[in-house]
Design an enzyme around this catalytic site. Structure first.
Site, short mmCIF file in Angstrom:
data_model
loop_
_atom_site.label_atom_id
_atom_site.label_comp_id
_atom_site.label_asym_id
_atom_site.label_seq_id
_atom_site.Cartn_x
_atom_site.Cartn_y
_atom_site.Cartn_z
CG ASN A 1 -1.01 9.15 2.45
OD1 ASN A 1 -1.54 8.20 1.90
ND2 ASN A 1 -0.30 10.05 1.78
CG ASP B 1 -9.44 -12.71 2.09
OD1 ASP B 1 -10.46 -13.31 2.50
OD2 ASP B 1 -8.56 -13.26 1.39
NE ARG C 1 -3.96 1.99 2.35
CZ ARG C 1 -3.98 2.95 3.28
NH1 ARG C 1 -3.09 2.93 4.27
NH2 ARG C 1 -4.89 3.91 3.24
CG HIS D 1 -1.25 5.40 -0.50
ND1 HIS D 1 -2.02 6.15 0.35
CD2 HIS D 1 -2.02 4.33 -0.84
CE1 HIS D 1 -3.21 5.57 0.52
NE2 HIS D 1 -3.22 4.46 -0.19
CG ASP D 2 6.38 6.76 -3.73
OD1 ASP D 2 6.37 7.99 -3.62
OD2 ASP D 2 7.33 6.11 -4.21
N GLY E 1 4.34 10.03 -9.23
CA GLY E 1 5.19 8.94 -9.68
C GLY E 1 5.93 8.23 -8.56
CB SER F 1 7.03 12.21 -3.00
OG SER F 1 5.91 11.51 -3.49
CB VAL G 1 1.01 11.22 -5.01
CG1 VAL G 1 1.18 12.73 -4.82
CG2 VAL G 1 -0.34 10.75 -4.49
CG HIS H 1 -8.06 -3.98 -0.79
ND1 HIS H 1 -9.10 -3.09 -0.89
CD2 HIS H 1 -6.94 -3.22 -0.66
CE1 HIS H 1 -8.64 -1.86 -0.83
NE2 HIS H 1 -7.33 -1.91 -0.70
CB THR H 2 -6.12 -10.99 -1.36
OG1 THR H 2 -6.26 -12.32 -0.86
CG2 THR H 2 -4.66 -10.75 -1.69
CG ASP I 1 8.35 10.93 -6.39
OD1 ASP I 1 7.66 10.32 -5.54
OD2 ASP I 1 8.08 12.09 -6.77
#
Length: 318
Positions: A94, A238, A62, A66-67, A72, A76, A70, A193-194, A74
């Site tokens: 986040n 799950d 995850r 999330h990196d 790319g 961040s 946003v 999300h398994t 990188d």
């Protein structure tokens, strides 16, 4: 062709061009001479982390998502807020939710000891997400490396570009298509999300108000998620095999046991029902599609060449 179709086609072509350019500068052998033990260092550290905390495989996956979504892949998302600089950690998707930063820190320390100033935090996170998935019995995928770390972050992007747990099917399709993904790839990536857990605040509305939910499943989830309070109480995404990466997630959706609204909308008399049903009976197809989509994810507009930097500390710009 309609104007909206033209806009989408142009956007998709732009994303694909950027991915193609990134691929031209990334290489599977990027660190073969400068840090030959890199992959072993990361894999060993991730396996240790997942053994100590089975949830960590999902957390690293995850964190990578999330990196990359946003600005790319990188690194961040790893940056802390400091005086004069705002990172992405306090964004709504986040804050008090993303995990695994300490694992990346541990790996970075070990990598710096072996190969100082060579390996980016962005690459460490990219490999760690893959290895965390494998550690939970999921598929592996080939990665090209050579990403560099950003000196910028986007709180606005994190708040606006990451699909939330209440997303509709159209929201999901749009969010992923904006990054160059097909609907099929979106359904495959949702299968992450398994594994993992979700907070009560992200699924409360569904278990108390949704019509497309198995009543027994809703009753079970309500026991640990009251109508008020308990926002941070956790439940497995799950319920069948919460720490094993497999296709049970899709079986749950067919049985109306998706925990998040953004899960169940994939199987709700819509255009993705057939794909969900197919994955629920064919784990090999899911694994293949997931791995291919993760390769594509990992190549979202990385910084390469002389762009960005190699951070000494993943939480801070040099």
């Amino acid at each position: 062709m309609s104007s909206s179709s033209c806009v989408f086609s142009a956007r998709l072509m732009f994303v694909l061009v950027l991915i193609g350019a990134a691929n031209a500068q990334l290489s599977p052998n990027f660190y073969s001479t400068t840090c030959p033990n890199l992959l072993t260092i990361i894999r060993t550290a991730v396996n240790t982390a997942v053994t100590n905390d089975p949830r960590m495989g999902a957390s690293l996956l995850r964190l990578h998502f999330h990196d990359c979504f946003v600005q790319g892949c990188d690194g961040s998302v790893l940056l802390d807020d400091v005086t004069g600089f705002t990172g992405e950690k306090t964004a709504a998707p986040n804050a008090n939710s993303l995990r695994g930063f300490d694992v990346i820190d541990t790996i970075k320390t070990q990598v710096e000891a072996a190969c100082p100033g060579i390996v980016s935090c962005a690459d460490i996170l990219t490999v760690a997400a893959r290895d965390g998935t494998v550690a939970r019995s999921g598929p592996s995928w080939a990665l090209s490396l050579g990403r560099r770390d950003s000196t910028t972050a986007s709180l606005t992007g994190a708040n606006g570009q990451l699909p939330g747990p209440g997303s509709s099917l159209n929201n999901l399709i749009t969010s992923f298509s904006n990054k160059g993904f097909t609907t099929r790839e979106m359904v495959a990536l949702s299968g992450s999300h398994t594994i993992g857990l979700a907070r009560c605040s992200t699924f409360r509305n569904r278990i108390y108000n949704a019509a497309n939910i198995d009543p027994a499943f809703a009753t079970t989830r309500r026991a640990n998620c009251p109508t008020t309070g308990g926002n941070n109480n956790l439940a497995p995404l799950d319920t069948v095999s919460p720490t094993t990466f497999n296709n049970d997630y899709y079986t749950n959706l067919v049985n109306l046991r998706g925990l998040l609204n953004s899960d169940q909308v994939l199987f709700n008399n819509g255009t993705t029902d057939a794909q969900v049903r197919a994955y629920s009976t064919n784990s090999a197809s899911f694994f293949n599609d997931f791995a291919a989509a993760m390769v594509k994810m990992s190549n979202l507009t990385p910084l390469t060449g002389t762009n960005g930097q190699i951070r000494r500390n993943c939480r801070l710009r040099n």
